[in-house]
Design a protein around this motif. Structure first.
Motif, short mmCIF file in Angstrom:
data_model
loop_
_atom_site.label_atom_id
_atom_site.label_comp_id
_atom_site.label_asym_id
_atom_site.label_seq_id
_atom_site.Cartn_x
_atom_site.Cartn_y
_atom_site.Cartn_z
N PRO A 103 -11.29 -4.93 -2.83
CA PRO A 103 -10.42 -4.75 -1.90
C PRO A 103 -10.12 -3.07 -1.37
O PRO A 103 -10.73 -2.03 -2.26
N SER A 104 -9.58 -2.88 -0.48
CA SER A 104 -9.11 -1.41 -0.02
C SER A 104 -8.00 -1.07 -0.10
O SER A 104 -6.99 -2.06 0.24
N LEU A 105 -7.25 -0.12 -0.37
CA LEU A 105 -6.02 0.25 -0.51
C LEU A 105 -5.61 1.58 0.26
O LEU A 105 -6.34 2.57 0.36
N VAL A 106 -4.72 1.40 1.21
CA VAL A 106 -4.43 2.36 2.10
C VAL A 106 -2.90 2.85 2.14
O VAL A 106 -2.15 1.67 2.04
N ARG A 107 -2.62 3.97 2.13
CA ARG A 107 -1.21 4.43 2.17
C ARG A 107 -0.79 4.72 3.46
O ARG A 107 -1.44 5.63 4.37
#
Length: 394
Positions: free
Chosen positions: A249-253
């Motif tokens: 998965p990718s995590l973005v703020r």
């Protein structure tokens, strides 16, 4: 004659600065008949020009002028402008797709879908899932006319709908629609969409350098609000065959007031979340999403079968949470790669007690006359909370 020519030259020299000054003043006149900034662009695109920061679409409006828009303020407050400037709303793209309230559980999850029916015509469908049972609350068609959302059914005349970059907010007087336990009021965040046509999705996907067909409805977005000015977005690739997820998965703020997206390296996710004072429950949900989802599956299955929710996990339930395999405590799979011919990948319960179940993931490697065991992981499952921890984790 000579004196006359001299006076003409002097007059001409005096006229030049006057002409320059007049041209400068005319350029400052908003009513001047010259073409405005952005002339030659479509009317829709011109509405974005000069909007400045304030939402994701401002950064990518020039590449995304098409599609329906609704004049509404992005975020919680309108963009700031000089006192002498007229305050104009920032156009928003109406994003079709599925939305969900944050913090859903196996006992209660609120879902909404927004569907475009035609030019400026839409359908809003919202429901609450209580212990796995769908409780339909509203199914409303509406028309967008300029800045107004008009519901076609008089039954929804008290319904309020607010559209944001990545969200919709439903509001109405208390108990106006159905069971109070199935209250639909609140903010729903975009979970999935059929394409990346909206400015929000284009900016989000660009931030993680996503390309190809994954932009066309192949991602699931899980939103975790962390205060009013920050959200964390977990993007998972959807497996078209099994309905699960594939790839890391990718995590973005995401900061909605500035439209900024900041990808977070996965190895720094835990540290970064703790620095932001995220709760331990949120941290586990983000960093162990697949295990958390499977635990919810177990609780939902228990509710369907009217079993106690707080009873310790069985070995089979714990094995499912750790591996995704139903109704078993051991699996064995023959490796079919040429370089691993004869090798087997095994998942099995190694031990259990009243508190935990330990699952061993390993490979029996065949490398000639003698083989050996290569451990992939040891997973410990808490039988009361369903939380999974790897013995290889730092």
């Amino acid at each position: 004659m000579k004196n006359q020519e001299s006076w003409v030259n002097v007059a001409f020299l005096l006229l030049i600065p006057l002409l320059i000054l007049a041209g400068y003043k005319a350029s400052l006149d908003p009513g001047r008949a010259a073409a405005p900034p952005g002339a030659g662009a479509s009317p829709r695109l011109s509405a974005f020009i000069g909007a400045g920061p304030g939402s994701a679409q401002a950064a990518v409006a020039a590449a995304n002028a098409g599609g329906p828009i609704l004049a509404a303020y992005a975020g919680d407050s309108p963009p700031q402008a000089a006192a002498s400037d007229p305050l104009e709303p920032l156009p928003l793209y109406i994003q079709s797709g599925t939305y969900a309230q944050a913090g859903g559980s196996s006992q209660r999850e609120a879902i909404a879908t927004l569907e475009q029916l035609g030019d400026n015509r839409y359908r809003l469908y919202a429901a609450v899932h209580l212990s796995g049972v769908d409780t339909v609350e509203l199914d409303a068609a509406f028309i967008v006319d300029g800045q107004t959302v008009a519901f076609q059914d008089d039954a929804y005349r008290e319904l309020s709908l607010t559209l944001g970059d990545d969200s919709i907010t439903i509001d109405y007087p208390a108990n106006a629609f159905g069971d109070p336990e199935a209250d639909l009021r609140g903010t729903y965040y975009l979970r999935s969409a059929p394409s990346d046509e909206s400015p929000f999705l284009r900016a989000l996907y660009d931030s993680i350098q996503l390309s190809g067909t994954m932009r066309q409805g192949q991602l699931v977005i899980h939103t975790y609000p962390l205060g009013p000015d920050e959200r964390w977005l977990l993007l998972e690739a959807r497996d078209s065959e099994g309905g699960g997820t594939a790839n890391p998965p990718s995590l973005v703020r995401y900061r909605p007031h500035t439209g900024q997206f900041a990808p977070i390296p996965w190895e720094k996710a835990l540290e970064t979340l703790r620095l932001q004072d995220a709760s331990e429950a949120m941290i586990y949900e983000i960093t162990h999403k697949r295990y958390a989802d499977r635990y919810r599956d177990v609780l939902e299955d228990r509710a369907t079968r009217e079993m106690p929710e707080n009873a310790p996990l069985s070995e089979q339930e714990a094995f499912y949470i750790a591996t995704g395999e139903h109704s078993v405590t051991r699996t064995e799979q023959l490796r079919d790669e040429p370089a691993a011919a004869g090798s087997r990948y095994i998942q099995e319960i190694d031990s259990s007690d009243e508190a935990t179940v330990v699952v061993h993931l390993y490979e029996l490697v065949e490398d000639g006359e003698e083989g050996h065991t290569a451990t992939v992981d040891w997973l410990e499952v808490d039988r009361l909370t369903g939380r999974v921890s790897s013995m290889f984790e730092a």
